[in-house]
Scaffold this active site. Structure first.
Site, PDB file in Angstrom:
ATOM      1  CG  ASP A 107     -61.778 -10.022  -5.957  1.00 54.35           C
ATOM      2  OD1 ASP A 107     -62.546  -9.065  -5.740  1.00 54.35           O
ATOM      3  OD2 ASP A 107     -62.158 -11.085  -6.470  1.00 54.35           O
ATOM      4  CG  ASP A 123     -47.635 -29.140  -6.402  1.00 56.30           C
ATOM      5  OD1 ASP A 123     -46.637 -29.889  -6.460  1.00 56.30           O
ATOM      6  OD2 ASP A 123     -48.257 -28.737  -7.400  1.00 56.30           O
ATOM      7  N   GLY A 124     -48.967 -28.996  -1.982  1.00 51.80           N
ATOM      8  CA  GLY A 124     -49.177 -28.344  -0.697  1.00 51.80           C
ATOM      9  C   GLY A 124     -48.304 -28.941   0.399  1.00 51.80           C
ATOM     10  CB  SER A 140     -49.129 -15.591  -9.853  1.00 51.82           C
ATOM     11  OG  SER A 140     -48.786 -14.589 -10.779  1.00 51.82           O
ATOM     12  CG  LEU A 141     -50.714 -19.845 -14.891  1.00 55.78           C
ATOM     13  CD1 LEU A 141     -49.998 -19.047 -15.968  1.00 55.78           C
ATOM     14  CD2 LEU A 141     -50.286 -21.304 -14.954  1.00 55.78           C
ATOM     15  CB  SER A 142     -55.379 -19.142 -11.609  1.00 60.98           C
ATOM     16  OG  SER A 142     -55.284 -18.489 -10.369  1.00 60.98           O
ATOM     17  CG  ASN A 162     -46.086 -21.829  -4.720  1.00 55.47           C
ATOM     18  OD1 ASN A 162     -45.060 -22.090  -5.337  1.00 55.47           O
ATOM     19  ND2 ASN A 162     -47.199 -22.522  -4.857  1.00 55.47           N
ATOM     20  CG  ASP A 163     -48.688 -17.631  -3.775  1.00 49.14           C
ATOM     21  OD1 ASP A 163     -49.078 -17.891  -2.623  1.00 49.14           O
ATOM     22  OD2 ASP A 163     -49.100 -18.242  -4.774  1.00 49.14           O
ATOM     23  NE  ARG A 214     -68.052  -5.871   3.318  1.00 48.30           N
ATOM     24  CZ  ARG A 214     -67.964  -5.802   4.634  1.00 48.30           C
ATOM     25  NH1 ARG A 214     -66.846  -6.154   5.253  1.00 48.30           N
ATOM     26  NH2 ARG A 214     -68.978  -5.376   5.352  1.00 48.30           N
TER      27      ARG A 214
END
Length: 284
Positions: A172, A68-69, A186-188, A142-143, A153
């Site tokens: 985060d 995918d990458g 996003s799903l994770s 993707n995002d 932090r």
């Protein structure tokens, strides 16, 4: 005659062998073949070598060999040219790919006879603005991720949609994804799965330090503005998890729908939810 470009992730163990097989299959069908210059010499076919960024003038569609990458990287590189892409999965998940190496003979036959449909996937643009100046701009399939760097932090992100204040998120960070990216990072983080046929943007908080923060969805033509606040400058902005920029306090990130699309070659009988079950189902 069909003109086929082959982009390859040479770091995959089977990449060279699959590339050789694919070239042989295509040439046996009288297709014109061009291969990523980085790989053509390695398979003894320097006569086919061409840099991927020169594909648009020479080919009708592109086979991408990798995971995918790899496909995400090629999609960004070729986005402005609207070249159809067929993913051949040499990676682990291969959610964006349509074929596996064992399917090569069938995939070649189907592509050359036009037995497929084209699926346009929405992309998004991100601009990073600092002191009133746009210092970086990029496109994602993707995002876009905005997050703190160091463990322990937090970063605070104020979100606006079409200049209307939405909320302030401390934690985060934040992910702004396309429907294609809704099944990725996003799903994770608890974001919803969105059918790629619906052109929207998904905003998903990453580990928010609150009980009330939830993902939300906005229309494709709306503009998302994120203002960064923190007690440190250990902040990163990522494009498809592959391209990274160092952020700073008071940066503003503007995200909007891109005018460009990624065009994926898909088999008519293989729907999105079929792939979803096959790739993401947990048999345990």
């Amino acid at each position: 005659m069909r003109r086929i470009g082959i982009a390859v992730n040479q770091n995959k163990p089977s990449a060279l062998d699959v590339t050789k097989q694919l070239v042989s299959l295509l040439e046996a069908k009288d297709a014109k073949v061009l291969v990523d210059s980085k790989v053509a010499d390695q398979i003894g076919r320097s006569d086919l070598a061409l840099d991927v960024d020169k594909f648009p003038d020479q080919v009708d569609l592109v086979f991408v060999l990798g995971g995918d990458g790899t496909l995400l990287g090629v999609a960004r590189q070729l986005a402005v040219y609207d070249l159809p892409i067929l993913g051949i999965n040499l990676g682990h998940l291969g959610f964006l790919s349509e074929a596996e190496p064992e399917d090569l003979p069938s995939a070649v036959d189907r592509v050359l006879r036009g037995d497929y449909h084209l699926e346009k996937r929405m992309m998004i643009d991100a601009s990073i603005i600092r002191n009133g100046q746009t210092i970086h701009r990029n496109i994602a399939l993707n995002d876009i991720g905005i997050a703190k760097g160091s463990f322990g932090r937090m970063v605070t992100l104020s979100v606006y949609v079409d200049d209307m204040y939405v909320d302030k998120y401390s934690g985060d960070g934040l992910i702004i994804s396309t429907p294609t990216g809704s099944t990725a990072y996003s799903l994770s983080c608890g974001g919803p799965i969105v059918s790629p046929h619906i052109n929207v943007m998904v905003v998903t908080p990453i580990c928010p330090h609150t009980l009330t923060s939830r993902p939300f969805i906005v229309q494709k033509d709306q503009v998302i503005r994120v203002e960064v606040s923190a007690t440190h400058n250990d902040i990163g902005i990522t494009i498809d998890g592959q391209v990274g920029y160092k952020g700073e306090v008071n940066d503003t990130i503007i995200v909007r729908k891109s005018p460009h699309y990624t065009t994926l070659i898909k088999w008519q009988e293989r729907g999105f939810f079929d792939v979803l079950r096959q790739k993401l189902h947990n048999p345990n």
